[in-house]
Write a protein that holds these residues in place. Structure first.
Motif, PDB file in Angstrom:
ATOM      1  N   THR A 128       0.807  -1.225   0.000  1.00  6.91           N
ATOM      2  CA  THR A 128       0.000   0.000   0.000  1.00  6.91           C
ATOM      3  C   THR A 128       0.837   1.269   0.000  1.00  6.91           C
ATOM      4  O   THR A 128       0.288   2.365  -0.049  1.00  6.91           O
ATOM      5  N   GLU A 135       2.479  10.460  -1.130  1.00  8.47           N
ATOM      6  CA  GLU A 135       1.142   9.884  -0.990  1.00  8.47           C
ATOM      7  C   GLU A 135       0.666   9.718   0.457  1.00  8.47           C
ATOM      8  O   GLU A 135      -0.540   9.604   0.685  1.00  8.47           O
ATOM      9  N   HIS A 136       1.563   9.670   1.416  1.00  6.79           N
ATOM     10  CA  HIS A 136       1.187   9.333   2.786  1.00  6.79           C
ATOM     11  C   HIS A 136       1.798  10.316   3.788  1.00  6.79           C
ATOM     12  O   HIS A 136       2.827  10.939   3.524  1.00  6.79           O
ATOM     13  N   ARG A 137       1.117  10.396   4.935  1.00 14.63           N
ATOM     14  CA  ARG A 137       1.580  11.269   6.024  1.00 14.63           C
ATOM     15  C   ARG A 137       1.545  10.495   7.332  1.00 14.63           C
ATOM     16  O   ARG A 137       0.580   9.772   7.609  1.00 14.63           O
ATOM     17  N   ASP A 143      -2.167   9.345   7.910  1.00 18.20           N
ATOM     18  CA  ASP A 143      -2.542   7.953   7.701  1.00 18.20           C
ATOM     19  C   ASP A 143      -2.279   7.126   8.948  1.00 18.20           C
ATOM     20  O   ASP A 143      -2.981   6.143   9.212  1.00 18.20           O
ATOM     21  N   GLN A 147      -6.254  14.545  13.955  1.00 22.61           N
ATOM     22  CA  GLN A 147      -7.068  14.112  12.813  1.00 22.61           C
ATOM     23  C   GLN A 147      -8.294  14.989  12.629  1.00 22.61           C
ATOM     24  O   GLN A 147      -9.261  14.588  11.976  1.00 22.61           O
ATOM     25  N   HIS A 182      -9.787   8.780  12.475  1.00 19.80           N
ATOM     26  CA  HIS A 182      -9.209   8.730  11.126  1.00 19.80           C
ATOM     27  C   HIS A 182      -7.862   8.040  11.228  1.00 19.80           C
ATOM     28  O   HIS A 182      -7.154   8.162  12.226  1.00 19.80           O
ATOM     29  N   GLY A 183      -7.483   7.322  10.182  1.00 21.77           N
ATOM     30  CA  GLY A 183      -6.180   6.681  10.162  1.00 21.77           C
ATOM     31  C   GLY A 183      -6.056   5.621  11.250  1.00 21.77           C
ATOM     32  O   GLY A 183      -7.039   5.086  11.754  1.00 21.77           O
ATOM     33  N   ALA A 231      -3.243   0.599   6.022  1.00 24.29           N
ATOM     34  CA  ALA A 231      -4.382   0.401   5.125  1.00 24.29           C
ATOM     35  C   ALA A 231      -4.738  -1.070   4.957  1.00 24.29           C
ATOM     36  O   ALA A 231      -5.671  -1.391   4.215  1.00 24.29           O
TER      37      ALA A 231
END
Length: 402
Positions: A97, A246-248, A272, A303, A308-309, A356
């Motif tokens: 991912t 793409e990700h944090r 994320d 968040q 979230h995440g 993910a």
């Protein structure tokens, strides 16, 4: 006459006797930069919200709690911690991912993010102490040798306490090509231990460095610094927001709860995954470490105020640093996540997972922990309602670098 002081100060004499593990004090251009920092006031770095950095309460009461035989037994596992057996093999394949986290124990986490590898607060030493013969000892082995970890693009350090900045580990990494991102002032320690200045990215709060296409921002935290009994507060502490294409992700380092998490989330989130300190808390030092309830509150703040995440609890399970039971941070975090409807990952040390993907959620610690007393957090006033853990007003002067 050379102009040299023929009677060196006691401070200078003591400094000359310090072993290398104590590190080095900032000086010269580094100290001048520190003095220009907006966070350096009255000769010391300041917290974003007032905080007591020395324990509160009665020293006798604390000693009774900390050294009582039954209490000591609860602060360690009753059996062997189940370190993940196939860490090296699992890391050989890239994350499907684009984001994978591997908790190595305590606050050490390898984050594989968008093709890059970021290693937070690596501590591979046997003790978090300036001495090899004394101080808190590991409760489980590291999941794999540091040399087997493979190339790392950047090592991120949150602050200079021994359980986050380990001289033998840094010296080993200094022999690689990795870059080190550290809070302002901490670079003095690393340079003494062999890290070249051109591989340091030394940041004040809200400053950003880019390494191998990854953005690393030092963000505020509510803690303190120091590797000796006399702490001048000349090295900064930080949390970190790290962003790839793409990700944090976010790593809290050590911190007490403060409203600034909302600002960090608004500026750099949502994330994320967050790596949040939830262990080594106590009513004796409520301003500088979070309880699991406060850690969950911090995650939600980061968040935007809603689940979230994925939250990864850190700063627990590896070293005995506080009076609470060894398994309590895990149990309390599990309850806090269920109450908030927030996914929380509970990997065994060395167990990689992708936020993910399928999360490790089994309470592995239960098989090797002494029975907990009543789950006091279920009846206590929630941190979110009370504004944090209760403050004990009495003074306790215990020299400690947690």
């Amino acid at each position: 006459m050379t102009g040299a002081d023929p009677f060196p100060t006691l401070r200078a004499k003591l400094r000359s006797k310090r072993t290398e593990s104590f590190g080095a004090d900032p000086a010269g251009a580094r100290m001048e930069r520190i003095r220009r920092s907006p966070n350096f006031v009255d000769g010391a770095f300041q917290n974003p919200l007032g905080a007591r950095t020395r324990p509160s309460g009665s020293s006798l009461e604390f000693a009774k709690t900390y050294f009582q035989k039954e209490q000591r037994a609860r602060r360690a596992p009753t059996g062997t911690v189940p370190v993940h057996a196939t860490t090296l093999a699992d890391l050989a394949a890239p994350p499907t991912t684009g984001l994978r986290l591997t908790w190595m124990g305590h606050s050490s986490v390898l984050a594989e993010i968008d093709g890059r590898r970021v290693l937070f607060d690596p501590v591979w030493g046997e003790r978090c102490s300036p001495f090899p013969f004394a101080g808190p000892k590991r409760l489980h082995p590291v999941p794999l040798p540091l040399a087997a970890l493979g190339p790392v693009d950047v090592v991120v350090i949150s602050h200079d306490h021994y359980d986050h900045l380990d001289m033998p580990t840094i010296r080993a990494l200094a022999g690689t090509d990795t870059v080190f991102a550290v809070p302002l002032g901490v670079g003095a320690h690393l340079e003494r231990w062999g890290v070249p200045a051109d591989r340091l990215r030394e940041l004040d709060w809200n400053e950003t460095a880019t390494v191998a296409g990854i953005s690393l921002t030092a963000t505020p935290a509510r803690h303190f610094c120091g590797r000796g009994l006399r702490n001048q507060q000349h090295t900064l502490w930080a949390s970190w927001a790290v962003a790839g294409p793409e990700h944090r992700v976010y790593h809290s380092g050590d911190t007490g709860y403060f409203p600034g998490f909302r600002d960090i989330g608004a500026e750099h989130g949502p994330f994320d995954a967050t790596m949040i300190q939830i262990g080594a808390y106590s009513e004796y030092w409520p301003d500088i470490h979070m309880t699991p309830a406060e850690g969950m509150r911090a995650h939600l703040d980061l968040q935007g105020g809603h689940p979230h995440g994925v939250m990864l609890p850190i700063h627990w399970g590896t070293f005995n640093l506080a009076p609470h039971a060894w398994s309590e941070p895990g149990e309390w975090s599990k309850d806090a996540g269920e109450e908030a409807d927030q996914p929380v990952a509970f990997p065994r040390p060395g167990e990689p997972f992708e936020p993910a993907g399928i999360l490790p959620v089994a309470p592995w610690w239960r098989a090797i922990s002494a029975p907990l007393p009543a789950r006091h957090w279920q009846t206590a006033t929630p941190a979110a309602a009370s504004g944090g853990a209760p403050v004990v007003a009495r003074d306790l002067d215990v020299a400690t670098d947690r």
